[in-house]
Design a protein around this motif. Structure first.
Motif, PDB file in Angstrom:
ATOM      1  N   VAL A  77       0.839  -1.199   0.000  1.00  0.00           N
ATOM      2  CA  VAL A  77       0.000   0.000   0.000  1.00  0.00           C
ATOM      3  C   VAL A  77       0.875   1.250   0.000  1.00  0.00           C
ATOM      4  CG1 VAL A  77      -1.690   1.332   1.336  1.00  0.00           C
ATOM      5  CG2 VAL A  77      -1.970  -1.147   1.073  1.00  0.00           C
ATOM      6  N   ARG A  78       1.893   1.276   0.874  1.00  0.00           N
ATOM      7  CA  ARG A  78       2.791   2.434   0.944  1.00  0.00           C
ATOM      8  C   ARG A  78       3.548   2.621  -0.366  1.00  0.00           C
ATOM      9  NH1 ARG A  78       4.230   0.039   5.866  1.00  0.00           N
ATOM     10  NH2 ARG A  78       6.387  -0.231   5.178  1.00  0.00           N
ATOM     11  N   LEU A  79       3.977   1.529  -0.971  1.00  0.00           N
ATOM     12  CA  LEU A  79       4.701   1.620  -2.234  1.00  0.00           C
ATOM     13  C   LEU A  79       3.794   2.134  -3.357  1.00  0.00           C
ATOM     14  CD1 LEU A  79       6.878  -1.622  -2.138  1.00  0.00           C
ATOM     15  CD2 LEU A  79       7.629   0.743  -1.753  1.00  0.00           C
ATOM     16  N   GLY A  80       2.533   1.751  -3.340  1.00  0.00           N
ATOM     17  CA  GLY A  80       1.578   2.272  -4.326  1.00  0.00           C
ATOM     18  C   GLY A  80       1.415   3.775  -4.192  1.00  0.00           C
ATOM     19  N   GLY A 101      -0.859  -5.379 -16.465  1.00  0.00           N
ATOM     20  CA  GLY A 101      -1.810  -5.906 -15.489  1.00  0.00           C
ATOM     21  C   GLY A 101      -2.634  -4.772 -14.881  1.00  0.00           C
ATOM     22  N   ASP A 102      -3.435  -5.116 -13.889  1.00  0.00           N
ATOM     23  CA  ASP A 102      -4.328  -4.129 -13.277  1.00  0.00           C
ATOM     24  C   ASP A 102      -3.573  -2.951 -12.660  1.00  0.00           C
ATOM     25  OD1 ASP A 102      -6.528  -5.637 -14.030  1.00  0.00           O
ATOM     26  OD2 ASP A 102      -6.724  -6.629 -12.079  1.00  0.00           O
ATOM     27  N   SER A 103      -2.481  -3.226 -11.944  1.00  0.00           N
ATOM     28  CA  SER A 103      -1.728  -2.150 -11.297  1.00  0.00           C
ATOM     29  C   SER A 103      -1.116  -1.211 -12.332  1.00  0.00           C
ATOM     30  CB  SER A 103      -0.624  -2.721 -10.400  1.00  0.00           C
ATOM     31  OG  SER A 103      -1.182  -3.437  -9.333  1.00  0.00           O
ATOM     32  N   THR A 104      -0.519  -1.773 -13.363  1.00  0.00           N
ATOM     33  CA  THR A 104       0.091  -0.942 -14.405  1.00  0.00           C
ATOM     34  C   THR A 104      -0.977  -0.171 -15.158  1.00  0.00           C
ATOM     35  OG1 THR A 104       1.911  -2.513 -14.600  1.00  0.00           O
ATOM     36  CG2 THR A 104       1.617  -0.957 -16.413  1.00  0.00           C
ATOM     37  N   ALA A 106      -3.709   0.910 -13.938  1.00  0.00           N
ATOM     38  CA  ALA A 106      -4.093   2.020 -13.052  1.00  0.00           C
ATOM     39  C   ALA A 106      -3.042   3.134 -13.079  1.00  0.00           C
ATOM     40  CB  ALA A 106      -4.299   1.505 -11.630  1.00  0.00           C
ATOM     41  N   GLU A 107      -1.766   2.766 -13.151  1.00  0.00           N
ATOM     42  CA  GLU A 107      -0.695   3.771 -13.232  1.00  0.00           C
ATOM     43  C   GLU A 107      -0.827   4.575 -14.525  1.00  0.00           C
ATOM     44  OE1 GLU A 107       2.869   1.434 -13.000  1.00  0.00           O
ATOM     45  OE2 GLU A 107       2.646   1.073 -10.846  1.00  0.00           O
ATOM     46  N   ILE A 108      -1.090   3.897 -15.625  1.00  0.00           N
ATOM     47  CA  ILE A 108      -1.246   4.562 -16.921  1.00  0.00           C
ATOM     48  C   ILE A 108      -2.426   5.522 -16.864  1.00  0.00           C
ATOM     49  CG2 ILE A 108      -1.852   4.199 -19.353  1.00  0.00           C
ATOM     50  CD1 ILE A 108      -0.372   1.437 -19.057  1.00  0.00           C
ATOM     51  N   ALA A 109      -3.541   5.043 -16.345  1.00  0.00           N
ATOM     52  CA  ALA A 109      -4.740   5.885 -16.250  1.00  0.00           C
ATOM     53  C   ALA A 109      -4.476   7.099 -15.359  1.00  0.00           C
ATOM     54  CB  ALA A 109      -5.919   5.071 -15.704  1.00  0.00           C
ATOM     55  N   TYR A 110      -3.748   6.898 -14.265  1.00  0.00           N
ATOM     56  CA  TYR A 110      -3.444   8.002 -13.359  1.00  0.00           C
ATOM     57  C   TYR A 110      -2.562   9.032 -14.054  1.00  0.00           C
ATOM     58  CZ  TYR A 110      -2.114  10.495  -9.109  1.00  0.00           C
ATOM     59  OH  TYR A 110      -1.897  11.461  -8.160  1.00  0.00           O
ATOM     60  N   PHE A 120       5.692   3.783 -24.274  1.00  0.00           N
ATOM     61  CA  PHE A 120       5.734   2.343 -24.028  1.00  0.00           C
ATOM     62  C   PHE A 120       6.964   1.743 -24.694  1.00  0.00           C
ATOM     63  CE2 PHE A 120       1.402   3.574 -23.513  1.00  0.00           C
ATOM     64  CZ  PHE A 120       0.862   2.708 -22.570  1.00  0.00           C
ATOM     65  N   THR A 121       7.651   0.834 -23.985  1.00  0.00           N
ATOM     66  CA  THR A 121       8.714   0.088 -24.641  1.00  0.00           C
ATOM     67  C   THR A 121       8.114  -0.899 -25.633  1.00  0.00           C
ATOM     68  OG1 THR A 121       8.789  -1.581 -22.865  1.00  0.00           O
ATOM     69  CG2 THR A 121      10.331   0.302 -22.697  1.00  0.00           C
ATOM     70  N   HIS A 122       6.880  -1.285 -25.389  1.00  0.00           N
ATOM     71  CA  HIS A 122       6.139  -2.181 -26.261  1.00  0.00           C
ATOM     72  C   HIS A 122       4.807  -1.489 -26.590  1.00  0.00           C
ATOM     73  CE1 HIS A 122       8.985  -4.862 -24.295  1.00  0.00           C
ATOM     74  NE2 HIS A 122       8.801  -5.700 -25.293  1.00  0.00           N
ATOM     75  N   PRO A 123       4.767  -0.618 -27.603  1.00  0.00           N
ATOM     76  CA  PRO A 123       3.566   0.180 -27.893  1.00  0.00           C
ATOM     77  C   PRO A 123       2.301  -0.660 -28.096  1.00  0.00           C
ATOM     78  CG  PRO A 123       5.428   0.997 -29.171  1.00  0.00           C
ATOM     79  CD  PRO A 123       5.873  -0.275 -28.502  1.00  0.00           C
ATOM     80  N   GLU A 124       2.459  -1.886 -28.541  1.00  0.00           N
ATOM     81  CA  GLU A 124       1.287  -2.743 -28.742  1.00  0.00           C
ATOM     82  C   GLU A 124       0.597  -3.088 -27.422  1.00  0.00           C
ATOM     83  OE1 GLU A 124       4.810  -5.469 -28.113  1.00  0.00           O
ATOM     84  OE2 GLU A 124       4.456  -3.632 -29.242  1.00  0.00           O
ATOM     85  N   ALA A 125       1.285  -2.870 -26.298  1.00  0.00           N
ATOM     86  CA  ALA A 125       0.705  -3.178 -24.995  1.00  0.00           C
ATOM     87  C   ALA A 125      -0.177  -2.043 -24.473  1.00  0.00           C
ATOM     88  CB  ALA A 125       1.825  -3.463 -23.984  1.00  0.00           C
ATOM     89  N   ASP A 126      -0.170  -0.887 -25.138  1.00  0.00           N
ATOM     90  CA  ASP A 126      -0.963   0.259 -24.684  1.00  0.00           C
ATOM     91  C   ASP A 126      -2.439  -0.127 -24.642  1.00  0.00           C
ATOM     92  OD1 ASP A 126      -2.334   2.658 -24.298  1.00  0.00           O
ATOM     93  OD2 ASP A 126      -1.202   3.770 -25.807  1.00  0.00           O
ATOM     94  N   PRO A 127      -3.055  -0.109 -23.449  1.00  0.00           N
ATOM     95  CA  PRO A 127      -4.463  -0.525 -23.369  1.00  0.00           C
ATOM     96  C   PRO A 127      -5.413   0.420 -24.102  1.00  0.00           C
ATOM     97  CG  PRO A 127      -3.693   0.319 -21.256  1.00  0.00           C
ATOM     98  CD  PRO A 127      -2.511   0.255 -22.164  1.00  0.00           C
ATOM     99  N   ASP A 128      -4.964   1.625 -24.421  1.00  0.00           N
ATOM    100  CA  ASP A 128      -5.820   2.597 -25.107  1.00  0.00           C
ATOM    101  C   ASP A 128      -5.482   2.739 -26.589  1.00  0.00           C
ATOM    102  OD1 ASP A 128      -7.199   3.115 -22.740  1.00  0.00           O
ATOM    103  OD2 ASP A 128      -5.769   4.677 -22.165  1.00  0.00           O
ATOM    104  N   ALA A 129      -4.590   1.875 -27.078  1.00  0.00           N
ATOM    105  CA  ALA A 129      -4.175   1.984 -28.496  1.00  0.00           C
ATOM    106  C   ALA A 129      -5.241   1.419 -29.416  1.00  0.00           C
ATOM    107  CB  ALA A 129      -2.867   1.257 -28.716  1.00  0.00           C
TER     108      ALA A 129
END
Length: 129
Positions: A77-80, A101-104, A106-110, A120-129
């Motif tokens: 929690v503290r690390l988040g 994953g879910d945490s990443t 959330a980081e992207i959305a934030y 992205f190092t792997h642009p194909e992984a962009d959840p909004d692409a």
């Protein structure tokens, strides 16, 4: 007489970074399973003249500092919270690895909610692409 524009904390931070002539600050995001790739990305970004902040702990790997399961959960929690502060500090985010994953996610959305560019190092992984 018009009221003076009061700066937001974000505007004050941006102004301070500009007054200090700080290089761009990049926060590395992603699953800690990609810690080796994060270290490589840190080298590349540093070589490009950027200040880099990234996760400092991989709680998925055994270590005496988080061997107690109760403390490990509290630490997560503290690390988040700490990582979200790094995102606020940064000028942009760099997502490392091909898995989101879910945490990443959330980081992207934030980061995007704050108007931070996200690479992205792997642009194909962009959840909004």
């Amino acid at each position: 007489m018009p009221h003076p524009h009061l700066l937001t904390p974000e505007e004050k931070l941006d102004d301070a970074k500009e007054l200090l002539s700080l290089p761009r600050i990049v926060v590395i995001c992603g699953s800690t399973r990609f810690m080796t790739e994060m270290n490589e990305a840190e080298l590349r970004e540093t070589r490009a003249g950027r200040i880099v902040v990234k996760p400092g702990c991989d709680v998925k790997s055994p270590h005496q500092l988080w061997s107690d399961p109760v403390e490990a959960e509290a630490l997560k929690v503290r690390l988040g919270d700490l990582h979200r502060a790094k995102i606020r500090l940064a000028d942009e985010a760099l997502v490392v690895g091909g898995y989101i994953g879910d945490s990443t996610r959330a980081e992207i959305a934030y980061a995007r909610s704050l108007g931070k560019p996200v690479r992205f190092t792997h642009p194909e992984a962009d959840p909004d692409a």
